[in-house]
Write a protein that holds these residues in place. Sequence first.
Motif, short mmCIF file in Angstrom:
data_model
loop_
_atom_site.label_atom_id
_atom_site.label_comp_id
_atom_site.label_asym_id
_atom_site.label_seq_id
_atom_site.Cartn_x
_atom_site.Cartn_y
_atom_site.Cartn_z
N GLU A 64 3.32 6.16 -9.68
CA GLU A 64 2.04 6.55 -9.09
C GLU A 64 1.31 5.35 -8.49
N ALA A 65 1.67 4.15 -8.93
CA ALA A 65 1.00 2.96 -8.40
C ALA A 65 2.00 1.81 -8.31
N PHE A 66 1.79 0.97 -7.32
CA PHE A 66 2.63 -0.22 -7.11
C PHE A 66 1.67 -1.39 -7.01
N VAL A 67 1.81 -2.35 -7.93
CA VAL A 67 0.84 -3.46 -7.97
C VAL A 67 1.55 -4.77 -7.69
N VAL A 68 1.10 -5.49 -6.66
CA VAL A 68 1.62 -6.84 -6.40
C VAL A 68 0.80 -7.82 -7.23
N LEU A 69 1.51 -8.60 -8.04
CA LEU A 69 0.87 -9.73 -8.74
C LEU A 69 1.32 -10.97 -7.99
N ASN B 269 -0.68 1.09 7.35
CA ASN B 269 -0.90 2.33 6.61
C ASN B 269 -2.31 2.83 6.84
N HIS B 270 -2.57 4.05 6.41
CA HIS B 270 -3.88 4.68 6.55
C HIS B 270 -4.92 3.73 5.92
N LEU B 271 -6.06 3.62 6.58
CA LEU B 271 -7.06 2.65 6.09
C LEU B 271 -7.67 3.09 4.76
N HIS B 272 -7.47 4.36 4.39
CA HIS B 272 -7.88 4.80 3.05
C HIS B 272 -6.65 5.31 2.30
N TYR B 273 -5.56 4.58 2.43
CA TYR B 273 -4.25 4.98 1.90
C TYR B 273 -4.36 5.41 0.43
N ASN B 274 -4.97 4.61 -0.39
CA ASN B 274 -5.02 4.91 -1.84
C ASN B 274 -5.81 6.17 -2.15
N GLU B 275 -6.76 6.49 -1.26
CA GLU B 275 -7.62 7.67 -1.54
C GLU B 275 -7.00 8.96 -1.02
N LYS C 285 -0.06 13.55 0.92
CA LYS C 285 -0.30 12.94 2.25
C LYS C 285 0.08 11.46 2.23
N ARG C 286 -0.12 10.86 1.07
CA ARG C 286 0.15 9.41 0.97
C ARG C 286 1.66 9.17 1.00
N GLY C 287 2.39 10.04 0.32
CA GLY C 287 3.85 9.95 0.39
C GLY C 287 4.45 8.89 -0.51
N GLY C 288 3.63 8.03 -1.07
CA GLY C 288 4.17 6.98 -1.94
C GLY C 288 3.11 6.58 -2.95
N PRO C 289 3.40 5.60 -3.79
CA PRO C 289 2.45 5.20 -4.82
C PRO C 289 1.21 4.53 -4.23
N ARG C 290 0.07 4.61 -4.94
CA ARG C 290 -1.08 3.83 -4.53
C ARG C 290 -0.69 2.35 -4.57
N PHE C 291 -1.38 1.55 -3.77
CA PHE C 291 -0.96 0.15 -3.59
C PHE C 291 -2.11 -0.78 -3.92
N TYR C 292 -1.84 -1.76 -4.77
CA TYR C 292 -2.87 -2.74 -5.12
C TYR C 292 -2.27 -4.15 -5.06
N VAL C 293 -3.11 -5.10 -4.65
CA VAL C 293 -2.71 -6.51 -4.68
C VAL C 293 -3.68 -7.24 -5.59
N VAL D 124 8.00 0.21 -0.11
CA VAL D 124 7.51 1.12 -1.16
C VAL D 124 6.38 1.98 -0.62
N CYS D 125 5.62 1.44 0.32
CA CYS D 125 4.48 2.20 0.87
C CYS D 125 4.86 2.92 2.16
N GLY D 126 6.17 3.02 2.41
CA GLY D 126 6.62 3.86 3.53
C GLY D 126 6.58 3.20 4.89
N ILE D 127 6.44 1.88 4.94
CA ILE D 127 6.40 1.17 6.23
C ILE D 127 7.82 0.90 6.70
N ASP D 128 8.05 1.04 8.01
CA ASP D 128 9.39 0.87 8.58
C ASP D 128 9.72 -0.62 8.68
N ILE D 129 10.37 -1.14 7.66
CA ILE D 129 10.60 -2.59 7.61
C ILE D 129 11.67 -3.02 8.62
N LYS D 130 12.53 -2.11 9.03
CA LYS D 130 13.52 -2.48 10.05
C LYS D 130 12.82 -2.70 11.39
#
Length: 476
Positions: free
Chosen positions: A88-93, A110-116, A121-129, A233-239
């Motif tokens: 449900e969440a992905f946290v970068v330390l 990503n959407h400017l309110h991605y976590n909300e 609709k988000r399609g992936g875990p909430r993202f925190y740094v 992890v947040c669905g961004i096209d890294i290729k």
Amino acid sequence: MRYEQLPWQEQMKLRVDFNHMMTEFVGQEEGFTREHIEALAGKIQAAHGSMVEKSNAGGMAWRQLPFNQATVVEEILQKAEEIRSWAEAFVVLGIGGSALGPLAVQTALNHLHYNELPGEKRGGPRFYVLDNVDPERVAALFDIIDPAQTVFNVISKSGSTAETMAQFMIVYDLLRQRIGADYAKHIIATTDAVKGNLIKLAQEEGFSAFIIPAGVGGRYSELSPVGLLPAAVCGIDIKELLAGAAYMERLCQQADVFRNPAYMLGVLQYLAMRRGKNISVMMPYAEGLKYFADWYAQLWAESLGKRTNNQGEEIFAGQTPVKALGTTDQHSQVQLYVEGPFDKVVTFLGVENYRQEVTIPRVCQDLPGIAFLGGHTLGELIKAEQFATEYALMKAQRLNFTITLPEINPFTVGQLIQLLEIQTAFVGELLDINAFDQPGVEEGKNATYALLGRPGYEAKKQELAARPEKKPEYLL
Ligand SMILES: O=P(O)(O)OC[C@H]1O[C@](O)(CO)[C@@H](O)[C@@H]1O
């Protein structure tokens, strides 16, 4: 093939307008002319030669990242898919280059309110740094995530940064207490292959690890697993992100030095520095690029802010980066930029086509002072404001230039990262400094270790104890 011989489709998809840098502003004290550039021809060629030499010797491994990661990209995509299936969440330390790149790319793509957004609709875990050890901030994060449903990506090139490892130790203990034996699937390390504590921990404790290739420093690592895993992890096209960076790298390899966009951006900043412009303002006119100003601040400050050059001479090089945002900071900083000291260069990051559009309705038509806004779109308004600010700076003879993305997408963001990294490295060559180390941060790190009682830092602790009591003037 020379840059200008490339088919127009292949020519740089980012446009660089030297609004008030190379334009022939004869008589304008602050303009640069082609002659200024040509007078540096020898230095530019030498700096180019040094870049090629260092690249060939593997010293700029980050320049190869767009081309040599096919296998690890597949591993990242696989790991990302697994994480997206349950977390449900992905946290970068992480901190510095281990955090600012992931934050900048996430905000851009990503959407400017991605976590909300709702989960579907988000399609992936909430993202925190998490890039600080402010206890309130760390405690606050644990108020809104469930560690049992969270993956923590501990990112540290050295594997020893106090802030990141302190965060890791908190998470490590909490997960083992809360989850027990299979806690390891909640931790992924991104670190050096052999150096530091993190890789050892990963091997001993059995949590997944991705490797930051040798020769890729933190502030140049966004296109390594440092940035690629969080993005995937947040669905961004890294290729596509890597494809854009590859495009820019090839462009910079093919263009001759005077047509190389990264080099020319660097030369203009170098000229500006020599003319006493010791402040560099990065001002994106897009909320999506807001944290690119933060990422660039580290890249520019830590690469170029150096006491000595490669000859050991004290030169106290560098330019102070300032983070700004258009149009917001037109109402907070531009007054200084237009009327203050002639000590800065402003870089605008513009966008040709915003990914969303909003029309201003034709209301309040009986109030001429605002009725004129009706019918326009916000895209027209922000672009007009950007142009107006460029114009105001130019009229006030303030150096500025603009990098324009056709649109914010993975391809153009990849280009922008590679462009700014090459620009920075090239200015390092022009200044004849090492743009890839950061000796100035060691004193603070060592003092921290001593204050916290790290073994082997007793002498430093005594030195600190003997320090003159810091008495602010007003207390004397
Ligand atoms: O990735 P690491 O080794 O934890 O370092 C984090 C940051 O700290 C620095 O080394 C400066 O202290 C940066 O260059 C780097 O991006």
